[in-house]
Design a protein around this motif. Structure first.
Motif, PDB file in Angstrom:
ATOM      1  N   LEU A  38       0.922  -1.175  -0.171  1.00 43.69           N
ATOM      2  CA  LEU A  38       0.528  -0.531  -0.274  1.00 43.69           C
ATOM      3  C   LEU A  38       1.049   0.948  -0.067  1.00 43.69           C
ATOM      4  O   LEU A  38       0.292   1.727  -0.852  1.00 43.69           O
ATOM      5  N   LEU A  39       1.889   0.678   0.537  1.00 43.74           N
ATOM      6  CA  LEU A  39       3.102   2.169   0.636  1.00 43.74           C
ATOM      7  C   LEU A  39       3.876   2.367  -0.366  1.00 43.74           C
ATOM      8  O   LEU A  39       3.538   3.778  -1.090  1.00 43.74           O
ATOM      9  N   GLY A  40       3.873   1.762  -1.319  1.00 43.35           N
ATOM     10  CA  GLY A  40       3.949   1.770  -3.128  1.00 43.35           C
ATOM     11  C   GLY A  40       3.413   2.125  -3.447  1.00 43.35           C
ATOM     12  O   GLY A  40       4.134   2.843  -3.830  1.00 43.35           O
ATOM     13  N   SER A  41       2.177   2.046  -3.555  1.00 42.83           N
ATOM     14  CA  SER A  41       0.866   2.838  -4.163  1.00 42.83           C
ATOM     15  C   SER A  41       0.854   4.147  -3.605  1.00 42.83           C
ATOM     16  O   SER A  41       0.553   4.910  -4.697  1.00 42.83           O
ATOM     17  N   ALA A  42       0.818   4.406  -2.270  1.00 40.82           N
ATOM     18  CA  ALA A  42       0.927   5.894  -2.193  1.00 40.82           C
ATOM     19  C   ALA A  42       2.055   6.976  -2.556  1.00 40.82           C
ATOM     20  O   ALA A  42       2.137   8.129  -3.263  1.00 40.82           O
ATOM     21  N   ARG A  43       3.459   6.384  -2.042  1.00 36.51           N
ATOM     22  CA  ARG A  43       4.155   7.454  -2.424  1.00 36.51           C
ATOM     23  C   ARG A  43       4.088   6.959  -4.703  1.00 36.51           C
ATOM     24  O   ARG A  43       4.716   8.177  -4.927  1.00 36.51           O
ATOM     25  N   ALA A  44       3.314   6.251  -5.161  1.00 37.10           N
ATOM     26  CA  ALA A  44       3.566   6.204  -6.682  1.00 37.10           C
ATOM     27  C   ALA A  44       2.476   7.887  -7.037  1.00 37.10           C
ATOM     28  O   ALA A  44       2.873   8.335  -7.942  1.00 37.10           O
ATOM     29  N   LEU A  45       1.512   7.982  -5.838  1.00 35.04           N
ATOM     30  CA  LEU A  45       0.820   8.948  -6.205  1.00 35.04           C
ATOM     31  C   LEU A  45       0.846  10.213  -6.189  1.00 35.04           C
ATOM     32  O   LEU A  45       0.748  11.051  -7.118  1.00 35.04           O
ATOM     33  N   LEU A  46       2.478  10.113  -5.246  1.00 36.85           N
ATOM     34  CA  LEU A  46       3.145  11.718  -4.862  1.00 36.85           C
ATOM     35  C   LEU A  46       3.642  11.992  -5.256  1.00 36.85           C
ATOM     36  O   LEU A  46       4.097  12.920  -5.769  1.00 36.85           O
ATOM     37  N   GLU A  47       4.605  11.162  -5.556  1.00 33.50           N
ATOM     38  CA  GLU A  47       5.207  11.755  -7.315  1.00 33.50           C
ATOM     39  C   GLU A  47       4.802  11.888  -8.516  1.00 33.50           C
ATOM     40  O   GLU A  47       5.687  12.667  -8.804  1.00 33.50           O
ATOM     41  N   HIS A  48       3.538  12.248  -8.583  1.00 30.06           N
ATOM     42  CA  HIS A  48       3.195  12.009  -9.515  1.00 30.06           C
ATOM     43  C   HIS A  48       2.391  13.310  -9.621  1.00 30.06           C
ATOM     44  O   HIS A  48       1.788  14.401 -10.707  1.00 30.06           O
ATOM     45  N   VAL A  49       1.442  13.633  -7.952  1.00 27.23           N
ATOM     46  CA  VAL A  49       0.985  14.591  -8.344  1.00 27.23           C
ATOM     47  C   VAL A  49       1.776  15.626  -8.286  1.00 27.23           C
ATOM     48  O   VAL A  49       2.892  15.986  -8.684  1.00 27.23           O
ATOM     49  N   PRO A  50       1.330  17.036  -8.227  1.00 30.62           N
ATOM     50  CA  PRO A  50       2.373  18.655  -7.970  1.00 30.62           C
ATOM     51  C   PRO A  50       3.240  18.486  -7.312  1.00 30.62           C
ATOM     52  O   PRO A  50       2.789  18.208  -5.774  1.00 30.62           O
ATOM     53  N   ALA A  51       3.558  19.512  -7.838  1.00 34.00           N
ATOM     54  CA  ALA A  51       5.122  18.786  -6.629  1.00 34.00           C
ATOM     55  C   ALA A  51       5.463  20.259  -6.053  1.00 34.00           C
ATOM     56  O   ALA A  51       5.901  20.576  -5.039  1.00 34.00           O
ATOM     57  N   ASP A  52       3.878  21.199  -5.853  1.00 38.11           N
ATOM     58  CA  ASP A  52       4.448  22.605  -4.917  1.00 38.11           C
ATOM     59  C   ASP A  52       2.595  22.917  -4.743  1.00 38.11           C
ATOM     60  O   ASP A  52       1.891  22.095  -6.152  1.00 38.11           O
ATOM     61  N   GLY A  53       2.437  23.277  -4.180  1.00 34.05           N
ATOM     62  CA  GLY A  53       1.028  23.964  -3.641  1.00 34.05           C
ATOM     63  C   GLY A  53       0.495  22.967  -2.949  1.00 34.05           C
ATOM     64  O   GLY A  53       0.419  22.295  -2.443  1.00 34.05           O
ATOM     65  N   PRO A  54      -1.226  23.446  -2.812  1.00 31.54           N
ATOM     66  CA  PRO A  54      -1.937  22.743  -1.423  1.00 31.54           C
ATOM     67  C   PRO A  54      -2.359  21.841  -2.934  1.00 31.54           C
ATOM     68  O   PRO A  54      -2.488  21.309  -3.502  1.00 31.54           O
ATOM     69  N   LEU A  55      -2.427  20.492  -1.747  1.00 34.82           N
ATOM     70  CA  LEU A  55      -2.291  19.673  -2.344  1.00 34.82           C
ATOM     71  C   LEU A  55      -4.328  18.289  -1.936  1.00 34.82           C
ATOM     72  O   LEU A  55      -4.555  18.201  -0.686  1.00 34.82           O
TER      73      LEU A  55
END
Length: 260
Positions: A38-55
């Motif tokens: 699950l952590l691997g999938s969560a990290r994949a998500l964070l790697e591909h969302v916008p790198a800065d700004g509100p999330l």
């Protein structure tokens, strides 16, 4: 026992999760790699969302909070806690009760809701994680359409799911593990096996990884990629990532494909 047919009412599955909620964390804790995957999938998500700004993130089908915990860790590793709002949604009141009693950062909240009602959500998210969810929703194409709708243009969807169709070895390993380990453990720990009988059968009946990617492609998603996990669950547990195009109304979705 749960109706295993494709037209089974989704409330049966929700009710089964509620009945198993008290022992669910103990059962998944006995699954080697469950939380790491699950952590691997969560990290994949964070790697591909916008790198800065509100999330703004959505954990759809959050259950007792295992996938939510994975997202929290991924957000904290990325140093984005102060920028993030994370909402966990699940249809099972029992599973949500198990999630809510745990300690969470102030930027995490939970609410009761069905995946089928997602289309009525006016919020737009930068990223959505749906772990072990699509398989349990009867109207899968409608779910994909709703997921597409709630993502902002450029938003990222990560599906974390079992899929063995079309791979004889993976299906055989899945059946062997279910009947020699998973179902006996459920009988011992939870005193109930209907949900885990359903789990076994539903995975065998679910889309192949290619069919799941094609379903996302038909729904308008682009940049679709896939990876599986290691160990004995290789070819059984998968991460599928897709993006809503920046110009969603005009973009031509890309061909689904695999990525390491």
């Amino acid at each position: 026992m749960l109706d295993r047919g494709p037209d089974a009412p989704d409330t049966e599955v929700t009710d089964a999760f509620t009945r198993t909620a008290a022992s669910y964390d103990r059962l998944v804790g006995l699954n080697p790699g469950y939380h790491d995957h699950l952590l691997g999938s969560a990290r994949a998500l964070l790697e591909h969302v916008p790198a800065d700004g509100p999330l703004r993130l959505l954990d759809l089908g959050c259950g007792s909070g295992a996938s939510t915990r994975a997202l929290v860790q991924a957000v904290e590793e990325a140093g984005r806690s102060e920028q993030t709002e994370l909402t966990g949604v699940d249809a099972s009141s029992g599973m949500l009760a198990s999630a809510r009693i745990k300690r969470w950062p102030r930027w995490v909240r939970f609410r009761l809701g069905r995946a089928q009602d997602l289309g009525s959500d006016a919020t737009r998210y930068d990223g959505v994680l749906a772990a072990y969810l699509v398989r349990n929703v009867p109207e899968r194409d409608q779910l994909v359409a709703d997921l597409f709708e709630v993502l902002r243009p450029g938003g990222v969807l990560v599906l974390h799911e079992y899929a063995v169709r079309g791979h004889r070895r993976a299906a055989a390993v899945w059946t062997l593990v279910c009947w020699t380990i998973v179902i006996p453990l459920a009988a011992l720990v939870a005193r109930k096996v209907d949900l885990h009988h359903y789990l076994w059968r539903s995975v065998l009946d679910f889309d192949s990884v290619q069919q799941l990617q094609e379903r996302l492609h038909r729904g308008g998603f682009a940049d679709i990629r896939h990876r599986t996990v290691g160990g004995w669950q290789r070819g059984i547990v998968h991460t599928v990532l897709a993006r809503k195009p920046e110009q969603a109304e005009q973009a031509e979705p890309e061909r689904a494909g695999d990525a390491a």
